[in-house]
Structure formats: C-alpha cells, structure tokens
Design a protein around this motif. Structure first.
Motif, mmCIF file in Angstrom:
data_model
loop_
_atom_site.group_PDB
_atom_site.id
_atom_site.type_symbol
_atom_site.label_atom_id
_atom_site.label_comp_id
_atom_site.label_asym_id
_atom_site.label_seq_id
_atom_site.Cartn_x
_atom_site.Cartn_y
_atom_site.Cartn_z
ATOM 1 N N GLY A 8 0.801 -1.217 0.000
ATOM 2 C CA GLY A 8 0.000 0.000 0.000
ATOM 3 C C GLY A 8 0.834 1.268 0.000
ATOM 4 N N SER A 32 -0.896 4.449 -1.855
ATOM 5 C CA SER A 32 -1.553 4.262 -3.142
ATOM 6 C C SER A 32 -3.028 4.626 -3.023
ATOM 7 N N TYR A 33 -3.554 5.261 -4.051
ATOM 8 C CA TYR A 33 -4.969 5.609 -4.064
ATOM 9 C C TYR A 33 -5.806 4.333 -4.082
ATOM 10 N N GLY A 34 -6.876 4.310 -3.329
ATOM 11 C CA GLY A 34 -7.764 3.153 -3.358
ATOM 12 C C GLY A 34 -7.473 2.127 -2.289
ATOM 13 N N THR A 35 -6.481 2.378 -1.457
ATOM 14 C CA THR A 35 -6.239 1.476 -0.338
ATOM 15 C C THR A 35 -6.873 2.098 0.902
ATOM 16 N N LYS A 36 -7.059 1.271 1.896
ATOM 17 C CA LYS A 36 -7.582 1.812 3.141
ATOM 18 C C LYS A 36 -6.411 2.406 3.912
ATOM 19 N N GLU A 70 -5.443 1.492 7.463
ATOM 20 C CA GLU A 70 -4.972 0.120 7.600
ATOM 21 C C GLU A 70 -3.533 -0.012 7.103
ATOM 22 N N VAL A 71 -3.251 0.654 5.993
ATOM 23 C CA VAL A 71 -1.883 0.636 5.472
ATOM 24 C C VAL A 71 -0.940 1.221 6.528
ATOM 25 N N LEU A 128 -12.906 -2.936 0.541
ATOM 26 C CA LEU A 128 -12.118 -1.741 0.845
ATOM 27 C C LEU A 128 -12.469 -1.216 2.226
ATOM 28 N N ALA A 144 -11.200 -3.667 4.939
ATOM 29 C CA ALA A 144 -9.828 -4.182 4.835
ATOM 30 C C ALA A 144 -9.126 -4.147 6.178
ATOM 31 N N VAL A 197 -5.690 -5.693 2.959
ATOM 32 C CA VAL A 197 -5.526 -4.586 2.014
ATOM 33 C C VAL A 197 -5.189 -5.135 0.621
ATOM 34 N N SER A 243 -8.252 -6.497 -0.960
ATOM 35 C CA SER A 243 -9.157 -5.447 -1.434
ATOM 36 C C SER A 243 -8.660 -4.881 -2.761
ATOM 37 N N GLN A 244 -7.329 -4.784 -2.903
ATOM 38 C CA GLN A 244 -6.786 -4.275 -4.167
ATOM 39 C C GLN A 244 -7.009 -5.266 -5.306
ATOM 40 N N ARG A 285 -10.487 -4.941 -6.282
ATOM 41 C CA ARG A 285 -10.803 -3.629 -6.835
ATOM 42 C C ARG A 285 -10.487 -3.637 -8.330
ATOM 43 N N ALA A 330 0.157 -0.863 -6.150
ATOM 44 C CA ALA A 330 0.080 -0.250 -4.824
ATOM 45 C C ALA A 330 1.225 -0.681 -3.925
ATOM 46 N N VAL A 331 2.287 -1.183 -4.492
ATOM 47 C CA VAL A 331 3.401 -1.567 -3.634
ATOM 48 C C VAL A 331 4.706 -1.164 -4.291
#
Lengths: 120, 553
Positions: free
Chosen positions: A32, A77-81, A84-85, B77, B80, B86, B89-90, B93, B124-125
């Motif tokens: 994330g 990153s956009y769209g993650t919680k 939580e990240v 999401l 999560a 997480v 959820s990605q 998504r 996202a990583v």
C-alpha cells in the motif's frame, strides 16, 4: 544521535541513519506504500518521492529519555484503506527493528504526505 | 450442466461461498502466518475483510455481474484489515474495475478481471515481495488467461484456476526464505486459494468440508513452534511444558454418547494450554497443543474415539538443550581460579564481571558485607584458588577472615577503592600461582589514583574544609579535597587535583545512579578541552551514593 547497546564483549553503537534506513526498508516492503516522502515538503518540493538512499529524510528517529520514537512520512496508493496501510507499516517497522537491531520502539508515528493516483 | 455465461446472482453466490470457506479455514491460515510479522492474524484479517465484502454483495438485488463485483470491491475496501486484507481489497478492486460494464461474464472476462486485479495490486506496492499472496494472485492470473482461451465452460475453467493457485502456493517457500526455513506455505496465498476453492465448490454445488487441507497440519505445527521459539528466551518462561500431538479416530458408540463439535472441543482444549490446533474431518481429529498435563488433553480426545499416533515431547528439556541452561547442567568441575569482589550497582557488577570476576557481592560504603557473605561467595566461585578484592578498606578485615576460614586456597588483594579493584583485576594472571597473583595485583593497584564524588549528609568540618549538608564532596584517595554546591564544579576540581598531565594517560569515569548523561557528557567535554592528551573512558556503574568514580593512571 545514536543508540548504544552494551554486550559482554563491548559496545555497539547504532547510528540513527541505520535505524531510519532499516525502518524505511521495512516500510516500503509493506503493501500500500508507494513511496517515502520528505518530511520537509516546503523545502523539498511537493511530496517528492525519495529513493532508497534518501530514506532518512522521510524517517525521523527521536530519542526521548530511554525511549525510541520514529516518525515516518509516506505516500500511499490511491484506493487502499489508508488507516490500515498505516497500521501495517507501524507493526512491520516495529517488528523489523526489533528483529534486526534488537531495538524496542515505543511509537511509530505515520504521516501520510501524499496519495498517488494511478490511471486505471 | 454447462455454464458459459456467469450471471450476477451466480457470481454473488460464488463470492458468498468463498467468504464462508475462508471463514471456516481462518484459524488454519492464522496458524500458517509467519510473514511479514509472525503474529498469527492473517486468516482473521482476511476473513474480516472478506466478510465485509460479502455483506455488501448480499445487498445487491440486481442480477448484474458488474454491480455485484463493484459492491464486493467496495465492501472489501471498507473492511480491509491487515496487510493481507488490504492486498485482497486491491485484487478485487482491479477485478471489479474490469467487469464494471458486464452484465454477464465469460471465462475470458473472468481471466481478464483476475489479471486486472493483479495489475492494480502490484501498483500499490513499492517493492513487491514474491512468495506471498501477490505471487499466487499473479501466477494464477497468468494461468487463467491461457485457460480461458481454450475453455469456455466455467466449471473446468475455475477448476483450472484453483489448480493453478494450489500449484503456485506450493512454490511460495522457494521464493520466500522464511517460509522455507519454517516449512510452511504463505498464509495469505493459502487464504486466496481458499477463496477460489469456495468459488469452485459453489459452481459444483458442493458443500465444502470445513478443512480442505488436512495435510497442512504439519505446516501449522511448524509455524506454531516457530512463533513460540521467538517468544521464549528463558526455559523458565515456558508455561506449558509438553508439546502434545495426537489423533483421535472416531468411534460410533462413543459419538452416540458424546457428539463431536469441533468448535466446542477446541474451546474446552484451549483451557488446558496454548498453541492449540484442532483439525477434523469425518474420520479423524488431529490435535496439537502445548499443555502442562498431556494426560488431560488425551482424555478429552478419547471421549470421541480411540487414540492413534500420539507424540508427547518435553519442551523444557528441549529448550534447555537449545539454550544451554546453566542451572540444569551437571555439577561442574572446580575452576582453577575464582575471583570474588565487592561492588554496588548493576553497571558496576557487569563491569567487574566483564573483567573476569566470578562473584560480585553487592555492597560497599554503608553496606559492608559480612565475613559470612564473603565465605559464601568463595564457595559460590567454585574454584581451587580464590582471590578476594574488597574494594573498600572497611571490608578488608572481613575478607581476610573469610580467606582464612575458606576450605580452598584464598588470598586477599587489599583494594581500597573501585578503581584499585579494577586495576588489580587487569593484572590477574591465570597461569601464575595465588601468591604471585596477589603480589602482582597489589602492586598494580597502587599505581592507580582513585577519586569519588558524593554528597554530604550533614554539616561538618573535616580536613580543613567546612561542608554543608547536601553539598558535593570530591574525595581523592580517601581524603576530601573539595566541597561545593555544584556537582560538576566539584567533579572538575577533583579531576584537576587528581590528574598529573606529565605522568597520567587514562581517565576513567564510572557514572553512578545519580549522574545523568548530560553531566557525563559535560565532564567528557571538559576533559577533552583541558587535557587533550588524556584518553577518556566512560562506564555506567549505576552505583548508589557516588555520582562519579574516577580513576586516573
């Protein structure tokens, strides 16, 4: 500033640079996170992404009394919680520092400096 | 039955069964969790995330696949939890993004959606770690594209997806060293496979057995032990001493009397210990538990059938042999030499031990150990020859008496101060005999200058100085040389008095309980400024009463 450990064979001094690099390394392996941001946004431009060698600019290690506090400036990153990240980063940084450096961290404070939106 | 177009309602049911199957296996997945942080919550987190997704899906009334997957992604999401949650959820998504416009789905659409999920998840990583759920998702996504090209029917297609995920999961220990070391597959990847298995079961119209992977019990046990080994540094910390594993083979008669419910059984067992794992199917229960009374656990199992394949290990014994616990080793041989000394403060104790002292008696000024204390210490040193360093002139007599009474050869090196004791220890030669050592160490001891900083407990006149209560006194070789209100000023004066720049080379500062780091740093800075040729050594002694102990040589 540095952290000192005493063993029966002598002293070990770990500089804050090392702690921030380990903490930064643990953070970017976390899901994330898309980057580390400079803590000083005004000076360094808007949430400029930091490369590995610059982790320390996004990680601040503070020692107060005997306790170790870490502030981390990250881009998610956009769209993650986001909460939580951030929580995942906290637990992973704490665990990694404990495992590799043997340090117990009192707090890991996360500052979300940016969100990266990726075209989908 | 052939199914070439997946409708919204079918997709929704698949998702619900995926969530249900994940839930039934979440404890097993928790047990596998050793990466990134071995805290055993991957299954729980994935389950909570997935349940939140499933809840949203339930609220969709339209028979529209795109809407179903969107609701699923939204629920994931919002719910999560944890790293794996997480990521999950990605994955979905991206999955739902690809299906947005589709009312019904073909296998090609499904494969594209899986790929879309992988793309989103990898974006996202910063630094994807391979050998995790990400790898399982990616390899499965790639496989699904090839599969979809030749397979238009959903049942064989999803079967292929599950097989690919299982194959990929098997490979995770090769990619992630910690998994290989412990001997488990990735917990997040296992979670994803479990969801896919749920999809498949729904298409087949099957009820899922609660545990699809009985053979992973060994892995789960490995992971539990791995986590446990990190918890215990000391054998004494082990609360539950016996690692107990057994299987129960169900017997009809016994079941008639006591019906078996896994949840309830686990609940009961959990009161008997920890690291509990219970896995069961129609014929067998497998149990792993760390308990203090293995018999009780066995009795509980026996209610349902006969016991097979039992294994009980004493973990304390094992742990002791791993950490080499001194306390439980056999009587050791007497050492050639033992050194007994007296000092106060934890840091001081460590300092002396690091220099070779075997027994450090806590004591010193205001708390002189008795002859018996010293005699006991001589016995504890467990050596044929014992050297005693009292480090205080008030203790010398007691030390000499103890030496005379000792059953082994004992001699006193009459050190009067801590610095003298330290210097004397540096001259210890294990090859030389007792008397030679005593002489050599005594002569070394005389070469060091000792100083101490302490505070006055009452007003007094001594050595031509008038001292007020609460003021600090600098004592050089037992004689008060300065007394002032300020601690640092007193310390500086004392150092000035002690150091002879022509002759001396090393100044050692041992800071006491009542000295803080700033004061130590200030003294160090002072020494570096005024005596640049001197080497400065700093130790933390944590001794009470004396803020600083200085030695100059």
């Amino acid at each position: 500033m540095s952290v000192d450990l005493t063993t029966k064979y002598g002293h070990i001094t770990i500089s804050n640079e090392v702690i921030s690099t380990v903490a930064g390394g643990a953070a970017v392996e976390c899901y994330g996170i898309v980057g580390m941001a400079s803590k000083n946004q005004l000076r360094d431009g808007l949430a400029e992404m930091l490369r590995r060698e610059n982790f320390s600019r996004g990680v601040v290690v503070r020692q107060e009394d005997e306790q170790l506090h870490i502030d981390m400036y990250i881009i998610v990153s956009y769209g993650t919680k986001i909460s939580e990240v951030a929580h995942n980063v906290q637990s992973q940084v704490k665990y990694t520092l404990n495992k590799t450096v043997g340090l117990s961290v009192s707090s890991v404070n996360i500052f979300i400096q940016g969100v990266r939106v990726i075209n989908e | 039955m052939t199914l070439r177009k997946l409708e919204g309602t079918t997709l929704a049911e698949m998702i619900l069964q995926g969530a249900h199957h994940l839930k039934s296996n979440s404890q097993m997945i928790d047990a596998l969790n050793v990466f990134p942080v071995p805290d055993g919550d991957t299954g729980t987190n994935m389950n909570l995330s997935m349940s939140s997704g499933a809840e949203e899906v339930k609220n969709v009334s339209a028979n529209h696949a795109g809407l179903v997957s969107q609701a699923f992604a939204k629920g994931l999401l919002m719910g999560a939890r944890g790293n794996s949650g997480v990521i999950l959820s990605q994955l979905f998504r991206g999955f739902s993004k690809a299906l947005e416009e589709k009312e019904t789905i073909t296998t090609k659409d499904f494969a594209e959606a899986l790929q879309g999920g992988v793309k989103t998840a990898y974006k996202a990583v910063m630094k994807p770690v391979e050998g995790t759920i990400l790898t399982v998702a990616r390899e499965t996504g790639e496989a699904s594209v090839t599969l979809a090209e030749k397979e238009e029917e959903f049942l064989p297609f999803i079967q292929g997806v599950v097989d690919a995920a299982r194959e990929s999961l098997k490979g995770t220990p090769e990619l992630l060293p910690v998994l290989k070391e412990v001997g488990v597959v990735d917990s997040g990847g296992q979670g994803l496979l479990t969801i896919y298995e749920g999809f498949l079961a729904n298409l087949k119209g099957e009820e899922m057995p609660e545990h699809s992977t009985m053979n992973s019990m060994g892995e789960m046990v490995n992971a539990e032990h791995h986590k446990l080994a990190q918890d215990f540094m000391d054998t004494d910390d082990i609360k539950y001493g016996y690692c107990t594993e057994f299987m129960v083979k169900f017997e009809e008669e016994k079941l008639a009397e006591t019906p078996y419910k896994e949840e309830a059984f686990r609940e009961v067992l959990s009161e008997h210990g920890d690291s509990l794992l219970v896995v069961s199917d129609e014929e067998l229960i497998k149990v792993h538990i760390h308990t203090e009374h293995p018999g009780n656990a066995l009795n509980l199992g026996q209610q349902y059938g006969s016991l097979v394949n039992m294994k009980i290990e004493n973990m304390r014994e094992q742990h002791t042999s791993i950490v080499g616990d001194k306390k439980q080793t056999k009587p050791r041989e007497k050492a050639g030499y033992g050194i007994v000394t007296v000092a106060m403060g934890d840091g001081m104790k460590k300092l002396f031990e690091s220099l070779g002292a075997n027994v450090v008696i806590q004591g010193g000024q205001t708390m002189n150990p008795s002859t018996k204390d010293i005699s006991d210490a001589i016995v504890e040193a467990h050596a044929n020859n014992v050297l005693i360093l009292p480090n205080n002139k008030n203790i010398t007599m007691a030390a000499e008496q103890a030496a005379e009474l000792a059953e082994v050869n004992a001699a006193v090196v009459p050190s009067k101060t801590i610095p003298q004791g330290i210097s004397a220890l540096l001259g210890f030669n294990p090859e030389a005999d007792l008397i030679a050592n005593q002489e050599e160490m005594s002569s070394l001891m005389a070469q060091v200058k000792s100083g101490q900083i302490t505070y006055a407990v009452r007003d007094t006149q001594i050595d031509g100085l008038s001292i007020e209560k609460g003021h600090f006194m600098g004592i050089s070789e037992g004689k008060i040389s300065s007394a002032q209100k300020d601690k640092l000023a007193t310390a500086k004066d004392l150092l000035k008095e002690m150091i002879d720049e022509e002759e001396d080379e090393i100044v050692t500062i041992i800071s006491g309980e009542e000295a803080n780091e700033q004061e130590v740093e200030a003294l160090e800075a002072y020494l570096e400024e005024h005596y640049e040729d001197m080497e400065v050594e700093i130790h933390r002694g944590d001794q009470p009463i004396y803020s600083f102990v200085f030695s100059v040589e």
